[in-house]
Design a protein around this motif. Sequence first.
Motif, PDB file in Angstrom:
ATOM      1  N   THR A  97      31.398-123.193  71.533  1.00  0.00           N
ATOM      2  CA  THR A  97      32.624-123.504  72.274  1.00  0.00           C
ATOM      3  C   THR A  97      33.847-123.269  71.392  1.00  0.00           C
ATOM      4  N   GLN A 146      29.030-129.539  86.163  1.00  0.00           N
ATOM      5  CA  GLN A 146      30.419-129.089  86.144  1.00  0.00           C
ATOM      6  C   GLN A 146      30.944-129.088  84.713  1.00  0.00           C
ATOM      7  N   GLU A 147      31.864-128.183  84.437  1.00  0.00           N
ATOM      8  CA  GLU A 147      32.457-128.084  83.106  1.00  0.00           C
ATOM      9  C   GLU A 147      33.966-128.152  83.277  1.00  0.00           C
ATOM     10  N   GLY A 150      35.886-126.828  86.373  1.00  0.00           N
ATOM     11  CA  GLY A 150      35.366-125.611  86.985  1.00  0.00           C
ATOM     12  C   GLY A 150      33.854-125.541  86.994  1.00  0.00           C
ATOM     13  N   ASP A 151      33.348-124.360  87.299  1.00  0.00           N
ATOM     14  CA  ASP A 151      31.908-124.153  87.348  1.00  0.00           C
ATOM     15  C   ASP A 151      31.340-124.036  85.941  1.00  0.00           C
ATOM     16  N   ASP A 153      29.122-121.958  85.035  1.00  0.00           N
ATOM     17  CA  ASP A 153      28.859-120.555  84.659  1.00  0.00           C
ATOM     18  C   ASP A 153      29.836-120.072  83.584  1.00  0.00           C
ATOM     19  N   GLN A 154      31.090-120.542  83.695  1.00  0.00           N
ATOM     20  CA  GLN A 154      32.134-120.092  82.766  1.00  0.00           C
ATOM     21  C   GLN A 154      31.773-120.437  81.321  1.00  0.00           C
ATOM     22  N   ALA A 155      31.073-121.553  81.142  1.00  0.00           N
ATOM     23  CA  ALA A 155      30.784-122.049  79.796  1.00  0.00           C
ATOM     24  C   ALA A 155      29.334-121.817  79.388  1.00  0.00           C
ATOM     25  N   SER A 158      27.930-120.742  75.946  1.00  0.00           N
ATOM     26  CA  SER A 158      28.025-121.643  74.794  1.00  0.00           C
ATOM     27  C   SER A 158      26.877-122.646  74.750  1.00  0.00           C
ATOM     28  N   GLY A 243      25.533-117.888  84.582  1.00  0.00           N
ATOM     29  CA  GLY A 243      26.360-116.916  83.875  1.00  0.00           C
ATOM     30  C   GLY A 243      25.593-116.204  82.774  1.00  0.00           C
ATOM     31  N   ASN A 244      26.144-116.218  81.561  1.00  0.00           N
ATOM     32  CA  ASN A 244      25.491-115.525  80.443  1.00  0.00           C
ATOM     33  C   ASN A 244      24.722-116.490  79.532  1.00  0.00           C
TER      34      ASN A 244
END
Length: 261
Positions: A97, A146-147, A150-151, A153-155, A158, A243-244
């Motif tokens: 992060t 949740q992060e 937002g979702d 996926d964005q984080a 990390s 996400g990734n």
Amino acid sequence: MKIYFKPLTYITIFAFALFACSSDDSVSDGGNGDDDDVGVTELHAAFAAFNSDAVTAILSDDGTEVYIETTGFPNHTSIYWETDNALYIDEPGVTKTTQDTYIGGGQGEAASFTVDATPDLTGATVTTQLNTIGIAVSGASIFNDQEGMGDLDQAAGSLDWAGAHKGPGVYHYHLEPTPITSDDDSLVGILLDGVFIYGRQCSSTGTNPTDLDASGGHTSTTQYTDGAEEYHYHIINEVYPAGNYAYAPAYVLFAGPFQGY
Ligand SMILES: [Zn+2]
Ligand SMILES: [Zn+2]
């Protein structure tokens, strides 16, 4: 804590949001004031599965509440430990992060809260919040899906191999924590509503349960109930497109709502 989404309660919601953002180290069960609880005579057997180096659980004198505190330090490896810590591992697929964050840094990892010794399963549900929603058997905090606002996926990039990361607040899991459970029936932890959460399988059948409610809960025996049936959650056996995330497939640890308040 009951949250009703009516116009007159905006102030209450706002105040709650402030609390949720400002305090990572002290979380109450919302003070629902149900003083008519019947006490139990001993701590639930499942507490024996918690990392005793980190977690302390104490039953109140009247047997109605359990006080739980943790150092928040997980008993497993992660890229989020300091590099000179024996539990530090490099995880090339993980983008931390922030580079200078580590377990024990910032505001630390400690958390404490009080839960009902017997969850209040009256049918009312409560939305989870953006903060610690439970404590895992490893000693670290459990968060929802949740992060920030937002979702996840964005984080997701990390998240370490345990499905966890550390931002400015405590180190916490969002996904199935594979050091604890990987599609088995292991105890994962306890949530703030006093309900225990297990892996994707149930010891009562040895399979992925198919009778779960919206929270991943159902009532059956577990390996800690000595033949008695008890309401508990499972990690829902549904792949989450995270996400990734470096260690896909991912499974959300707990998205709520709480059933035990
Ligand atoms: Zn997070
Ligand atoms: Zn079960």
